[in-house]
Design an enzyme around this catalytic site. Structure first.
Site, PDB file in Angstrom:
ATOM      1  N   LYS A 135      29.296  10.088 -49.712  1.00  0.00           N
ATOM      2  CA  LYS A 135      29.471   8.813 -50.602  1.00  0.00           C
ATOM      3  C   LYS A 135      30.760   9.076 -51.510  1.00  0.00           C
ATOM      4  O   LYS A 135      31.680   8.259 -51.508  1.00  0.00           O
ATOM      5  CB  LYS A 135      28.331   8.331 -51.660  1.00  0.00           C
ATOM      6  CG  LYS A 135      28.510   7.441 -52.503  1.00  0.00           C
ATOM      7  CD  LYS A 135      27.664   7.460 -53.507  1.00  0.00           C
ATOM      8  CE  LYS A 135      27.822   6.591 -54.692  1.00  0.00           C
ATOM      9  NZ  LYS A 135      27.818   5.046 -54.439  1.00  0.00           N
ATOM     10  N   LYS A 182      21.018  -6.704 -41.735  1.00  0.00           N
ATOM     11  CA  LYS A 182      20.090  -5.766 -41.767  1.00  0.00           C
ATOM     12  C   LYS A 182      19.504  -5.218 -40.494  1.00  0.00           C
ATOM     13  O   LYS A 182      19.360  -5.770 -39.629  1.00  0.00           O
ATOM     14  CB  LYS A 182      18.823  -6.084 -42.435  1.00  0.00           C
ATOM     15  CG  LYS A 182      18.939  -6.315 -43.878  1.00  0.00           C
ATOM     16  CD  LYS A 182      17.752  -6.662 -44.758  1.00  0.00           C
ATOM     17  CE  LYS A 182      18.056  -6.879 -46.034  1.00  0.00           C
ATOM     18  NZ  LYS A 182      17.547  -6.228 -47.125  1.00  0.00           N
ATOM     19  N   GLY A 211      24.099 -12.896 -60.881  1.00  0.00           N
ATOM     20  CA  GLY A 211      23.435 -11.950 -62.177  1.00  0.00           C
ATOM     21  C   GLY A 211      24.281 -10.940 -62.712  1.00  0.00           C
ATOM     22  O   GLY A 211      24.291 -10.819 -63.773  1.00  0.00           O
ATOM     23  N   CYS A 256      19.592 -12.086 -50.227  1.00  0.00           N
ATOM     24  CA  CYS A 256      20.847 -11.535 -49.423  1.00  0.00           C
ATOM     25  C   CYS A 256      20.791 -11.942 -48.305  1.00  0.00           C
ATOM     26  O   CYS A 256      19.590 -11.895 -47.538  1.00  0.00           O
ATOM     27  CB  CYS A 256      20.979 -10.203 -49.741  1.00  0.00           C
ATOM     28  SG  CYS A 256      21.067  -9.587 -51.427  1.00  0.00           S
ATOM     29  N   HIS A 303      30.879  -8.429 -50.745  1.00  0.00           N
ATOM     30  CA  HIS A 303      30.733  -7.020 -50.208  1.00  0.00           C
ATOM     31  C   HIS A 303      32.310  -6.717 -50.004  1.00  0.00           C
ATOM     32  O   HIS A 303      32.102  -5.293 -49.670  1.00  0.00           O
ATOM     33  CB  HIS A 303      30.071  -6.902 -49.253  1.00  0.00           C
ATOM     34  CG  HIS A 303      28.486  -7.519 -49.288  1.00  0.00           C
ATOM     35  ND1 HIS A 303      28.292  -8.855 -49.086  1.00  0.00           N
ATOM     36  CD2 HIS A 303      27.505  -6.826 -49.607  1.00  0.00           C
ATOM     37  CE1 HIS A 303      26.909  -9.007 -49.429  1.00  0.00           C
ATOM     38  NE2 HIS A 303      26.366  -7.777 -49.885  1.00  0.00           N
TER      39      HIS A 303
END
Ligand code: GLN
Ligand code: ZN
EC number: 2.1.1.14
Length: 754
Positions: free
Chosen positions: A18, A114, A425, A637, A688
Site C-alpha cells: 500500500k 464487490k 458524510g 455504496c 473513487h
C-alpha cells in the site's frame, strides 16, 4: 494428506505494498522501486508458506491492484481509449484502476464491484467490439520463474475464463460468446508457456460456479471448458471454486478432463452431499476446510468430521477461499494471551493446515490441545441485552406514520429547494487529520487540544459548505478513523486489532473489529460533534451513523450465535444513538448501510429466508421510534440492488443515496418500474478516482436522472464519502456539483412556469 492454500494476502505484513504504491502515485518513487517492493513481498510470502510446512505453494495470486484487472490486462481486454493512449504499460494498468487525468488525457476508471459476498472489490473488465484477446503481459510467467529462482515450485493461479466472462461488461451488441474462441486459445497459450517453463499445475479460479447458473450459463461454461481441455498441453488443471457450493454444475464438473476440483466446505456445506453422489477416482479433491474469511481458530474436531464424510482418499487440505480476506498474523496483535489463543490469521491458518494433516496422520496431542480451547466458556453474555431482544414485538420494527405522511410533514419542516444538494458524510482525511488523531490516541496531545483541532476542521468545512451553497451540510467525520471501528469503540462486546488489515480495494485496507461478546452501547457516540456542528450554522446538518447490518458485515462475527442475533444487538445500540441525536436537535440523520448487500446469499432462493428477512427489519428497528419530522437518510455504496429494490424500499428510510455514476444509472429504470417510494440521491460523480468532473458533465448526469425519476424525489450528491480524496479535487468537484444542480433547478423552474 498434502496441504495447500488458494492465495495469500498481498498488501504485506505491515501494508508495505500500500505505502509503496501510494508513493508511486505521488511520484515519490519510480516504477522499478515499486516493483522491487512487490518482488520482496512475494519472496517473503512464498518462503513463509513454504517454511510453515504447507506442501503446495501458489504464485500469481499477487497483484499490484486487483487480480481481475491483472487477468483483463493479461488478455488484452483494455478499452481502446486506454490502449491507444501514450501511457506506459504500468500507467495504463493504473489508469484502468483509478482513472488518469492530465492536460491531454482524460481516462475514467473501470467500475468497481464487490467480489461475491466479500468486502473485496474488483475492477470490472470491459470488452469492446474491437477487443482483440491475446497475451499482453508476462506477469504469470515472471512470477512462476521468480519463485522457481528461489527454489520454490509453485502452482500459478489465474481467474478462469468462465468467471472472467461472467463478471465482465460488454459493449452493446456483443456478448461473452463472441470471445470464447479467442479466449480459449489465449488460455491454451498460457498453458503452453507455463509447461515450457516447467510448471506442473495451474489453478483456475471459477467462483462464479457457486452462483445460480442459468441454462445458458451452464452451456457457456461447458463450451469453454470442452474447448479448453481439448489441448491442455499436459499441464494439470485444478478447477478451484469458493464461497459456496456447485450444485448446478457438479455432475458436469466431475466429467471434465480436469485433474482436480477445489470445493469449499465452510460456505458450501452442500458440497458434501454432492460429493456423496460420487467422485471420480482419477481426480484429486482440494477440500476447503480452514475458513479463509473468519479469524477464529479452527475447531479440528469439526474439520475431521467433514473430512470423514468425503468419499475419496485423494484429498488435499485447503483453505475455504483465498487468505486475502484475513489479516497477516496474530503475532502483531497485543491481545492478552487468553484472547489471542482463540484467533488465527493468515499465517496461523498455514499452521492449522499443517496441524490438521498431522492429526489425520495420527498425532493426537494436537487434537486434544485444540479441543481444550473449545471446551472453555469464552463469550461474555449479557442478560440485559438478551432480555431486550426477547421483548421486541412486531411493532418495534415499524415507524409511524407511514412514509407518505412523513414526506409531507418533512417538506414543510425543512423547506429545501428542488434537487437539494448534500454530501455523503466524510471530507478529506488529510495527513494532518490522521496524524492529529494518532497523536491523541498515543496521548501526545491532550483532549482539549484535540477537540480544538476537530472543532476547527468542522468550522472550516461548514463555512466552505455554506460558501458553495450546499443545502444539507455534514460535519465531515474528522474524528473517525473508520465508519465501523469508531462505533465499535463505544460498544461493549467489541475487540480491536492493531494490525488486522484486510485489503478492501487496490491500496485500501480496512481493519474489521472483532465481535467478541454481547453488544450494548456504553456511551453516546456521535452526539458531541453533531450537536456542535448544528450549533455553528443555520443550515441543516446531517447526523451521521453507521447502520447495524454494515457494522456486522464489516466486523469479524462470532461463530457461537447467529448473525441475526448479533445484528439485533447492534441495532438496539444504534437505536439509542439515533434517539439521543434527535433529543439533541439533530433533525436529519443518515444511517449508512454501505455493506448491506455484502452478506446477501449468492443463491437467490436464500436471499430472503437467510438474510433480508432479518437484515431489513434490523435496519428499521434503528429508526422506528423517531418523530415524523425527523428525516432518516441511508447510504449504500454501489447501486447493485436492482434485484432487491423492494427490500431497499422496505428499509423505510426517507432518503437513500447510492453509487450510480460508475454504473451508468441503469438502476433508475428499475426504481421507476418498482414504484420506489424513498427519495433518491444517485451519486452524480465518482469519488473513487481523483478525476474532477466538469459542471457540464454533472449537469448531463442530473438531466439523465431527471428523465427517469420525478423531480421532487431527487437529491444531488456524490457517490460516497470523500475521506480518501484530496482537498483540491474535492472542493473543485463539489463546486461543479452545486453549480450543475443550480443550472438544472433553474431550467426546471422555467419549464414549470411555461
Ligand atoms: N458516511 C460515510 C462517509 O462519508 C459513508 C462511507 C461509505 O459509505 N463507505 O465516509
Ligand atoms: Zn459509500
Amino acid at each position: 494428506m498434502t496441504t495447500t492454500i488458494i492465495g495469500f494476502p498481498r498488501l504485506g505484513e505491515f501494508r508495505e505494498l500500500k505505502f509503496a504504491t501510494e508513493k508511486y502515485f505521488r511520484n515519490e518513487i519510480n516504477e522499478s522501486e515499486l516493483q522491487a517492493t512487490a518482488k520482496e513481498l512475494r519472496r517473503k510470502h512464498w518462503q513463509l508458506v513454504k517454511e510453515s510446512g504447507v506442501d503446495e505453494v501458489v504464485s500469481n495470486d499477487f497483484s499490484l491492484y486487483d487480480n481481475l484487472l491483472d487477468t483483463a490486462f493479461l488478455f488484452n481486454i483494455i478499452p481502446s481509449n486506454v490502449e491507444t493512449s501514450p501511457l506506459s504499460s504500468l500507467e495504463k494498468f493504473f489508469a484502468l484502476a483509478r482513472g488518469h487525468q492530465s492536460e491531454t488525457i482524460d481516462i475514467k476508471a473501470l467500475p468497481m464491484k464487490k467480489w461475491f459476498n466479500t468486502n473485496y472489490h474488483y475492477l470490472v473488465p470491459k470488452f469492446e467490439k474491437i477487443t482483440k484477446v491475446k497475451i499482453n503481459s508476462s506477469k504469470i510467467f515472471d512470477e512462476y520463474q521468480e519463485a522457481k529462482a528461489l527454489d520454490i515450485e509453485t502452482r500459478p493461479v489465474l481467474i478462469g475464463p468462465f468467471t472472467l466472462l461472467s463478471l465482465a461488461d460488454f459493449e452493446e451488441g456483443i456478448s461473452a460468446k463472441d470471445f470464447v474462441n479467442d479466449l480459449t486459445i489465449a488460455y491454451q497459450d498460457i498453458f503452453k508457456e507455463l509447461k515450457v517453463l516447467g510448471a506442473q499445475w495451474i489453478q483456475l479460479d471459477e467462483p462464479s460456479l457457486v452462483t445460480d447458473l442459468s441454462v445458458e450459463q451452464k452451456a457457456l461454461f461447458l463450451d469453454i471448458y470442452h474447448n479448453l481441455l481439448n489441448d491442455k498441453q499436459d499441464l494439470k488443471i485444478l478447477l478451484q471454486t469458493y464461497f459456496g457450493d456447485v450444485r448446478d454444475i457438479y455432475q458436469d464438473l466431475i466429467q471434465l478432463s480436469i485433474d482436480a476440483i477445489g470445493l469449499d466446505f465452510v460456505e458450501g456445506p452442500k458440497n458434501i452431499s454432492l460429493l456423496q453422489t460420487g467422485f471420480p477416482a482419477d481426480k484429486k479433491l482440494y477440500a476447503g476446510i480452514i475458513n479463509g474469511k473468519n479469524i477464529w481458530r479452527n475447531q479440528y474436531q469439526k474439520s475431521l468430521a467433514i473430512l470423514q464424510q468425503l468419499p475419496t482418499q485423494n484429498v488435499v487440505l485447503n483453505t475455504s477461499c483465498s487468505l486475502l480476506h484475513v489479516p497477516f498474523s496474530i503475532e502483531n496483535e497485543e491481545f492478552p494471551v487468553e484472547v489471542k489463543k482463540h484467533f488465527s490469521y493468515a499465517t496461523e491458518k498455514l499452521n492449522e493446515l499443517v496441524e490438521l494433516s498431522e492429526i489425520v496422520a495420527g498425532k493426537s496431542e494436537k487434537l486434544e490441545k485444540n479441543q481444550a480451547l473449545f471446551q472453555q466458556e469464552r463469550f461474555t453474555k449479557d442478560p440485559k441485552v438478551e432480555e431486550k431482544i426477547a421483548s421486541l414485538t412486531p411493532e418495534s420494527y415499524i415507524r409511524q406514520p407511514a412514509f407518505e405522511k412523513r414526506e409531507l410533514l418533512q417538506r414543510k419542516e425543512f423547506q429545501l429547494p428542488l434537487l437539494p444538494t448534500t454530501t455523503i458524510g466524510s471530507f478529506p482525511q488529510t495527513k494532518e487529520v490522521k496524524q492529529t488523531r494518532a497523536r491523541f490516541k498515543k496521548k501526545e496531545i491532550d483532549q482539549k487540544t484535540y477537540d480544538q483541532f476537530i472543532a476547527q476542521q468542522i468550522d472550516n468545512w461548514l463555512q466552505w459548505q455554506e460558501e458553495i451553497d450546499l443545502d444539507v451540510l455534514v460535519h465531515g467525520e474528522f474524528e473517525r478513523n473508520d465508519m465501523v471501528e469508531y462505533f465499535g469503540q463505544n460498544l461493549a462486546g467489541y475487540l480491536f486489532s492493531k494490525n488486522g488489515w484486510v485489503q478492501s480495494y487496490g491500496t485500501r485496507g480496512v481493519k474489521p473489529p472483532i465481535i467478541w461478546g454481547d453488544i450494548y452501547r456504553t456511551a453516546p457516540i456521535t452526539v458531541k460533534w453533531s450537536k456542535y456542528a448544528q450549533k455553528q450554522t443555520n443550515k441543516w446538518v446531517k447526523g451521521m451513523l453507521t447502520g447495524p447490518v454494515t457494522i456486522l458485515n464489516w466486523s469479524f462475527p462470532r461463530e457461537d450465535i447467529s448473525l441475526k442475533e448479533s445484528t439485533l444487538q447492534i441495532a438496539l445500540a444504534i437505536q439509542e444513538e439515533v434517539l439521543d441525536l434527535e433529543k439533541n436537535g439533530i433533525r436529519i440523520i443518515q444511517i449508512d448501510e454501505a455493506a448491506l448487500r455484502e452478506k446477501l446469499p449468492l443463491r437467490k432462493n436464500d436471499w430472503y429466508s437467510e438474510y433480508l428477512d432479518w437484515a431489513i427489519p434490523a435496519f428499521r428497528l434503528v429508526h422506528s421510534k423517531v418523530q415524523p419530522q425527523t428525516q432518516i437518510h441511508t447510504h449504500m455504496c454501489y447501486s447493485e440492488f436492482t434485484d432487491i429494490i423492494p427490500a431497499i424500499d422496505q428499509m423505510d428510510a426517507d432518503v437513500i443515496s447510492f453509487e450510480a455514476s460508475r454504473s451508468n444509472l441503469e438502476i433508475l429504470d428499475e426504481l421507476k418500474a418498482n414504484h420506489f417510494k424513498t427519495q433518491v440521491g444517485p451519486g452524480v460523480y465518482d469519488i473513487h478516482s481523483p478525476r474532477i468532473p466538469s459542471t457540464e458533465e454533472i449537469k448531463t448526469t442530473i438531466d439523465a436522472i431527471l428523465a427517469k425519476v420525478p423531480q421532487e424525489k431527487i437529491w444531488i450528491n456524490p457517490d460516497c464519502g470523500l475521506k480518501t480524496r484530496g482537498i483540491k479535487e474535492t472542493k473543485a468537484s463539489l463546486q461543479n456539483m452545486t453549480a450543475a444542480a443550480k443550472f438544472a433547478r433553474k431550467e426546471l423552474l422555467i419549464h414549470d412556469k411555461k
